[in-house]
Write an enzyme that holds these catalytic residues in place. Structure first.
Site, PDB file in Angstrom:
ATOM      1  N   HIS A  45       0.689  -1.248   0.099  1.00 10.76           N
ATOM      2  CA  HIS A  45       0.005  -0.064   0.065  1.00 10.76           C
ATOM      3  C   HIS A  45       0.836   1.205  -0.106  1.00 10.76           C
ATOM      4  O   HIS A  45       0.381   2.407  -0.071  1.00 10.76           O
ATOM      5  CB  HIS A  45      -1.080   0.118   1.287  1.00 10.76           C
ATOM      6  N   GLU A 147      -4.798 -11.554   8.587  1.00  8.46           N
ATOM      7  CA  GLU A 147      -5.695 -10.435   8.463  1.00  8.46           C
ATOM      8  C   GLU A 147      -7.213 -10.670   7.612  1.00  8.46           C
ATOM      9  O   GLU A 147      -7.827  -9.932   7.497  1.00  8.46           O
ATOM     10  CB  GLU A 147      -5.117  -9.358   7.594  1.00  8.46           C
ATOM     11  N   ASP A 173      -7.626  -4.869   7.756  1.00  9.42           N
ATOM     12  CA  ASP A 173      -8.104  -5.787   7.046  1.00  9.42           C
ATOM     13  C   ASP A 173      -9.006  -6.737   7.858  1.00  9.42           C
ATOM     14  O   ASP A 173      -9.917  -7.427   7.564  1.00  9.42           O
ATOM     15  CB  ASP A 173      -7.025  -6.667   6.156  1.00  9.42           C
TER      16      ASP A 173
HETATM   17  C1  3PY Z   1      -3.980  -3.821   7.787  1.00 10.38           C
HETATM   18  O1  3PY Z   1      -4.045  -3.393   8.858  1.00 10.38           O
HETATM   19  O2  3PY Z   1      -4.817  -4.733   7.156  1.00 10.38           O
HETATM   20  C2  3PY Z   1      -2.688  -3.727   7.568  1.00 10.38           C
HETATM   21  O3  3PY Z   1      -2.140  -4.603   6.528  1.00 10.38           O
HETATM   22  C3  3PY Z   1      -1.628  -3.136   8.243  1.00 10.38           C
HETATM   23  O4  3PY Z   1      -0.402  -3.104   7.883  1.00 10.38           O
HETATM   24 MG    MG Z   2      -4.080  -5.230   5.378  1.00 11.17          MG
END
Ligand code: 3PY
Ligand code: MG
Length: 255
Positions: A45, A147, A173
């Site tokens: 990102h 995540e 995420d």
């Molecule tokens: C998230 O919070 O999804 C991330 O990937 C943080 O780096």
């Molecule tokens: Mg993420």
């Protein structure tokens, strides 16, 4: 090459990780002087590409932080390439199944453990005999990101995949996939229970858990909970916060 981070975690110490979204050697050089244990170039990102990653690594070379990368996806080409470029650790987003974890490890490890192709163009000195290939599998960290709900459903099977050194939690995420707002520094009891489970399950297996945070205070709390690698915000966020605070400190209103 020896990976300091792994040694620190084994000794029970928590490490603090910086995060580079800005594609600039100069900002990387400034960040590298702040005392981080490691600094991660974010190719997912962040506004980074492969050449800016190399420039950031070069700028940080005479400074202590261990250089790592978050790759954009679980794709063997970019995983091998960031390691060839000199990354000592790879954080890989969205690992949801044991098969995906195995594919990640295969891409990051030389034979016989994996299928990484030989050509460490920056990671080893050019044209001279170097022990890099002999120690790379041992010393370069493989850190899948947990995540999603799917990753939680498959957690034990993912963590049992050989070659994983640590996991890294993306709170925004993770919350998103559980039907919540995407944000960092979460306080939902359901999420904190998940964090406790992640720490318990990693500790059981002699591996470590890392977390992306926004504020230093939250990151400290999470070290107290058992996380061994905490990231605080990123370079652009820290710059904005400091700049905003400076402006507000000399204004008598908030325009
Ligand atoms: C998230 O919070 O999804 C991330 O990937 C943080 O780096
Ligand atoms: Mg993420």
């Amino acid at each position: 090459m020896a990976n300091r981070l792994k040694e620190q975690w084994r000794q029970g110490k928590a490490t603090v990780n910086g995060w580079l979204a800005i594609p600039s050697a100069f900002s990387a050089e400034v960040m590298a002087q702040a005392g981080w244990d490691s600094v991660t170039v974010d190719l997912q990102h962040g506004v980074q590409d492969y050449l800016s990653m190399i420039a950031c690594f070069q700028a940080m070379e005479k400074h202590p932080p261990l250089p790592m990368v978050r790759v954009p996806w679980n794709e063997p080409g970019i995983i091998g390439k960031v390691l060839d470029g000199g990354a000592y650790g790879v954080i890989c987003p969205m690992i949801n199944t044991a098969d995906e974890a195995r594919a990640f490890i295969r891409a990051a490890k030389y034979p016989p453990q994996g299928a990484r192709s030989n050509g460490p163009i920056r990671a080893a000195p050019y044209g001279v005999q170097s022990p890099y290939q002999a120690t790379a599998n041992q010393e370069t960290l493989c850190i899948p990101m947990i995540e999603t709900r799917e990753a939680l459903d498959n957690l034990e099977a993912i963590l049992d995949v050989p070659g994983i050194d640590a996991i890294y939690i993306g709170p925004s995420d993770l919350g998103f996939s559980l039907g919540m707002t995407p944000k960092l520094d979460r306080e939902e009891p359901e999420i904190l229970k998940i964090y406790e489970r992640l720490i318990r399950e990693t500790e059981k297996r002699g591996i470590f858990a890392g977390l992306h945070n926004l504020s230093p205070a939250y990151a400290r709390r999470m070290i107290g909970m058992g996380f061994k690698m905490v990231t605080i915000a990123n370079d652009s966020g820290l710059m904005f916060q400091a700049a905003r605070a400076a402006v507000l400190a000399v204004r008598d209103n908030t325009q």
